[in-house]
Design an enzyme around this catalytic site. Structure first.
Site, PDB file in Angstrom:
ATOM      1  N   GLU A 113      40.624  42.309  34.724  1.00  0.00           N
ATOM      2  CA  GLU A 113      40.634  43.237  35.844  1.00  0.00           C
ATOM      3  C   GLU A 113      40.893  42.467  37.135  1.00  0.00           C
ATOM      4  O   GLU A 113      40.351  41.387  37.353  1.00  0.00           O
ATOM      5  CB  GLU A 113      39.314  44.011  35.909  1.00  0.00           C
ATOM      6  CG  GLU A 113      39.203  45.005  34.765  1.00  0.00           C
ATOM      7  CD  GLU A 113      37.978  45.905  34.857  1.00  0.00           C
ATOM      8  OE1 GLU A 113      38.056  47.026  34.345  1.00  0.00           O
ATOM      9  OE2 GLU A 113      36.953  45.495  35.428  1.00  0.00           O
ATOM     10  N   GLY A 189      35.502  34.973  35.176  1.00  0.00           N
ATOM     11  CA  GLY A 189      35.616  33.584  34.772  1.00  0.00           C
ATOM     12  C   GLY A 189      35.193  32.579  35.830  1.00  0.00           C
ATOM     13  O   GLY A 189      35.004  32.903  36.995  1.00  0.00           O
ATOM     14  N   SER A 221      36.096  30.342  44.253  1.00  0.00           N
ATOM     15  CA  SER A 221      34.638  30.447  44.154  1.00  0.00           C
ATOM     16  C   SER A 221      34.167  29.843  42.837  1.00  0.00           C
ATOM     17  O   SER A 221      34.709  30.136  41.772  1.00  0.00           O
ATOM     18  CB  SER A 221      34.210  31.918  44.230  1.00  0.00           C
ATOM     19  OG  SER A 221      32.816  32.043  44.011  1.00  0.00           O
ATOM     20  N   SER A 243      28.851  29.979  44.667  1.00  0.00           N
ATOM     21  CA  SER A 243      27.988  31.075  44.228  1.00  0.00           C
ATOM     22  C   SER A 243      26.568  30.509  44.107  1.00  0.00           C
ATOM     23  O   SER A 243      26.178  29.981  43.076  1.00  0.00           O
ATOM     24  CB  SER A 243      28.504  31.598  42.877  1.00  0.00           C
ATOM     25  OG  SER A 243      27.828  32.749  42.467  1.00  0.00           O
ATOM     26  N   CYS A 363      31.671  43.378  43.579  1.00  0.00           N
ATOM     27  CA  CYS A 363      31.288  42.038  43.142  1.00  0.00           C
ATOM     28  C   CYS A 363      30.299  42.105  41.982  1.00  0.00           C
ATOM     29  O   CYS A 363      29.264  42.764  42.069  1.00  0.00           O
ATOM     30  CB  CYS A 363      30.667  41.290  44.322  1.00  0.00           C
ATOM     31  SG  CYS A 363      30.170  39.608  43.945  1.00  0.00           S
TER      32      CYS A 363
END
EC number: 2.1.1.192
Length: 385
Positions: A113, A189, A221, A243, A363
């Site tokens: 996606e 991922g 990220s 993150s 998110c």
């Protein structure tokens, strides 16, 4: 919400053509391929590759016949032995807030996606995936419930940008007033577990004669794969996002299990050594706000102390709910008070406005719901519905 393709009516189809797909090759690979296929002589390969590159990545052309500055006989030869292919868009959804999400089939059983998030005015960011599934099992992230299938190739990463450009009507590559102005590797991922392909894709995306999105507008990220951080900076010159989500190892190990391998002290040391780090090239720290878990004033103060001396901004992310999650989003007042502590310490700390929640594009929401829908569609077909 608008859904423009029915999953029950979109059976798996092979993406890979019988002929080589030129679309995701680097310049060097493209030139070598043209020689190997016998389309051009070696001394003309670089020039011909540059022509094709501009048509594919600046104009978005997929038909050799439209390449008007390429000789007719060469166009015919190209069409016989190679292709310029796009992956299959299985589903396209549009949120009430303008967010767009595409379910893209790269090959049978290989689907990701990709999300376009419009900003104020014409600008917007494309959130791309680097893997099919994920191995990290972050407990607040829906994507982590999808097992890793495989890494995406550089061509498959670039294809996500091409699909978005097709849908947004942004060919040829605009110099100003772009709707797609930024790329963020924040989809499915862990990008640093697929660094070779991520770096190659960034080289293609950033090329000034093609898609031409500046490296300063490309953000990668990571949950903190410490050994690869320096290589990321050296090979891509991309902006870095971490993150983070917690300020101590005990809590971060629960939220981000990778922390057991690379604890916070090691991560922060690698961040401080990130190539090019400066006040004009700050690290973005992502911090999801979880009610009663990591949202206290004490945690905000601990975050300030942890980041001391690091050129940084902090994105506060209201938790986006998903079925079966053990967490709730912090109250808005709690988030604002948390942000105020960071602001007083001199850190920009925008609170991210949730986008695309109604199409599970926000998110931490990607992929799993599409899998459920596909399974439902398969059951319906099996029942003869």
């Amino acid at each position: 919400m608008g859904v423009t393709l029915d999953l029950a009516r979109a059976p798996a189809q092979p993406l890979a053509p019988s002929r080589p797909n030129l679309s995701g090759m680097t310049r060097a690979e493209l030139a070598a391929c043209l020689v190997e296929l016998g389309v051009v002589r070696p001394e003309k390969a670089k020039m011909r590759a540059s022509q094709l590159w501009r048509w594919m990545h600046h104009y978005g052309v997929t038909d050799f016949e439209k390449m008007t500055d390429v000789a007719k006989e060469t166009r015919a030869a190209l069409a016989e032995v190679c292709a310029i292919s796009r992956p299959q868009v299985v589903e396209r959804q549009v949120s009430k807030d303008g967010t767009r999400k595409w379910l893209i089939r790269m090959a049978p059983g290989i689907e990701v996606e990709t999300v376009y998030i419009p900003d104020v005015g014409r600008a917007g960011a494309l959130c791309v995936s680097s893997q099919v599934g994920c191995t990290l099992n972050c407990t607040f992230c829906h994507t982590g419930t999808q097992a890793l299938v495989r890494n995406l190739t550089a061509a498959e990463i670039v294809a996500q940008v091409q699909v978005a450009r097709d849908d947004l009507g942004e060919w040829p590559s605009p110099k100003e007033d772009r709707r797609l102005s930024n790329i963020v590797f924040m989809g499915m991922g862990e990008p640093l577990y697929n660094l070779d392909n991520v770096a190659a894709a960034i080289d293609i995306i950033a090329d000034n004669e093609g898609i031409a999105i500046s490296r300063r507008r490309i953000t990668v990220s990571t949950s903190g794969v410490v050994p690869e951080l320096a290589a990321l900076g050296e090979r891509t010159q991309a902006m870095l996002a971490i993150s983070l989500h917690a300020t101590n190892d005990e809590l971060r190990e629960k939220l981000v299990p990778l922390n057991r391998k690379y604890p916070i002290a090691e991560l922060m040391a690698a961040i401080r050594a990130y190539p090019g780090l400066s006040n004009s090239k700050r690290v973005t720290f992502e911090y999801v706000m979880l009610k009663g878990v990591n949202d206290s004033p004490a945690e905000a103060k601990a975050l300030v102390n942890l980041l001391k001396g690091v050129p940084a901004k902090i994105n506060l992310i209201p938790f986006n709910p998903w079925p079966g999650s053990q967490y709730e989003c912090s109250d808005w007042g709690t988030i604002e008070r948390f942000a105020a502590v960071l602001n007083r310490a001199g850190y920009a700390s925008p609170i991210r406005t949730p986008r695309g929640r109604d199409i599970l594009a926000a998110c931490g929401q990607l992929k799993s719901e599409s899998e459920k829908l596909r399974a439902s569609a398969r059951r319906k077909l099996a029942a003869g519905g």
